[in-house]
Design a protein around this motif. Structure first.
Motif, PDB file in Angstrom:
ATOM      1  N   ALA A  65       0.974   4.649   1.535  1.00  0.00           N
ATOM      2  CA  ALA A  65      -0.152   5.308   0.862  1.00  0.00           C
ATOM      3  C   ALA A  65      -1.369   4.402   0.885  1.00  0.00           C
ATOM      4  N   LYS A  66      -2.518   5.025   0.821  1.00  0.00           N
ATOM      5  CA  LYS A  66      -3.775   4.289   0.757  1.00  0.00           C
ATOM      6  C   LYS A  66      -4.280   4.356  -0.678  1.00  0.00           C
ATOM      7  N   PHE A  67      -4.847   3.266  -1.159  1.00  0.00           N
ATOM      8  CA  PHE A  67      -5.372   3.185  -2.519  1.00  0.00           C
ATOM      9  C   PHE A  67      -6.861   2.880  -2.456  1.00  0.00           C
ATOM     10  N   VAL A  68      -7.672   3.761  -3.062  1.00  0.00           N
ATOM     11  CA  VAL A  68      -9.125   3.576  -3.084  1.00  0.00           C
ATOM     12  C   VAL A  68      -9.642   3.826  -4.493  1.00  0.00           C
ATOM     13  N   LYS A  69     -10.876   3.393  -4.744  1.00  0.00           N
ATOM     14  CA  LYS A  69     -11.457   3.518  -6.081  1.00  0.00           C
ATOM     15  C   LYS A  69     -12.802   4.240  -6.008  1.00  0.00           C
ATOM     16  N   VAL A  70     -13.115   4.994  -7.066  1.00  0.00           N
ATOM     17  CA  VAL A  70     -14.412   5.670  -7.176  1.00  0.00           C
ATOM     18  C   VAL A  70     -15.014   5.309  -8.526  1.00  0.00           C
ATOM     19  N   ASP A  71     -16.194   4.697  -8.506  1.00  0.00           N
ATOM     20  CA  ASP A  71     -16.937   4.385  -9.724  1.00  0.00           C
ATOM     21  C   ASP A  71     -17.639   5.673 -10.167  1.00  0.00           C
ATOM     22  N   ILE A  72     -17.200   6.243 -11.279  1.00  0.00           N
ATOM     23  CA  ILE A  72     -17.723   7.549 -11.690  1.00  0.00           C
ATOM     24  C   ILE A  72     -19.209   7.505 -12.023  1.00  0.00           C
ATOM     25  N   ASP A  73     -19.716   6.351 -12.432  1.00  0.00           N
ATOM     26  CA  ASP A  73     -21.137   6.247 -12.750  1.00  0.00           C
ATOM     27  C   ASP A  73     -22.002   6.249 -11.495  1.00  0.00           C
ATOM     28  N   LYS A  74     -21.438   5.815 -10.380  1.00  0.00           N
ATOM     29  CA  LYS A  74     -22.185   5.782  -9.119  1.00  0.00           C
ATOM     30  C   LYS A  74     -21.894   6.992  -8.237  1.00  0.00           C
ATOM     31  N   SER A  75     -20.834   7.727  -8.557  1.00  0.00           N
ATOM     32  CA  SER A  75     -20.441   8.898  -7.760  1.00  0.00           C
ATOM     33  C   SER A  75     -20.158  10.074  -8.688  1.00  0.00           C
ATOM     34  N   LEU A  76     -21.149  10.413  -9.478  1.00  0.00           N
ATOM     35  CA  LEU A  76     -21.006  11.458 -10.484  1.00  0.00           C
ATOM     36  C   LEU A  76     -20.623  12.805  -9.886  1.00  0.00           C
ATOM     37  N   GLU A  77     -21.142  13.111  -8.699  1.00  0.00           N
ATOM     38  CA  GLU A  77     -20.851  14.408  -8.084  1.00  0.00           C
ATOM     39  C   GLU A  77     -19.361  14.553  -7.744  1.00  0.00           C
ATOM     40  N   ILE A  78     -18.712  13.461  -7.329  1.00  0.00           N
ATOM     41  CA  ILE A  78     -17.278  13.522  -7.041  1.00  0.00           C
ATOM     42  C   ILE A  78     -16.502  13.696  -8.344  1.00  0.00           C
ATOM     43  N   ALA A  79     -16.894  12.937  -9.371  1.00  0.00           N
ATOM     44  CA  ALA A  79     -16.230  13.044 -10.678  1.00  0.00           C
ATOM     45  C   ALA A  79     -16.337  14.475 -11.206  1.00  0.00           C
TER      46      ALA A  79
END
Length: 103
Positions: free
Chosen positions: A49-63
Motif C-alpha cells: 500500500a501507498k501512504f500519503v498525507k493531505v493538509d486540510i488547511d492547504k487542500s480544502l477542496e479535497i477535504a
C-alpha cells in the motif's frame, strides 16, 4: 514524514492500488501523535500500500469533496475509489488490520 499531496496530484496519487490518505492539520494534537505510526506503517507496508498525507488547511477542496469534518481522518482508496474511513487517533495494529483487509 510521508509524502504530502494536494489538489494538483491527488487523483493521480490515489488512482492505482491501495492508498491510505491521512487528512491532517498542523495544529492538530492527535494528528501529531498519529504521524510516527503512519510513517512506520508506510515503511512496513510499502510493498502492499501507498501512504500519503493531505493538509486540510492547504487542500480544502479535497477535504470538502470527501466530507472530512474532523482530523485526523484516514481514508483508504482502492484503485481511485474510497473504500474505508478511520476517524481519530488509532493504534498501529488497528490501522494495519484495516489496510490489510483491502489488499
Amino acid at each position: 514524514m510521508g509524502k504530502i499531496i494536494n489538489s494538483t496530484n491527488f487523483e493521480q496519487e490515489v488512482n492505482d492500488g491501495v492508498v491510505v490518505v491521512d487528512f491532517f492539520a498542523t495544529w492538530c494534537g492527535p494528528c501529531k501523535m498519529l504521524a510516527p505510526i503512519f510513517e512506520q506503517l508506510s515503511v512496513e507496508m510499502k510493498d502492499d500500500a501507498k501512504f500519503v498525507k493531505v493538509d486540510i488547511d492547504k487542500s480544502l477542496e479535497i477535504a470538502r469533496k470527501y466530507m472530512i469534518s474532523s482530523v485526523p481522518t484516514m481514508m483508504i482508496f482502492k484503485d481511485g475509489k474510497p473504500v474505508d474511513t478511520m476517524v481519530g487517533f488509532m493504534q498501529k495494529e488497528s490501522i494495519k488490520s484495516k489496510v490489510e483487509s483491502h489488499i
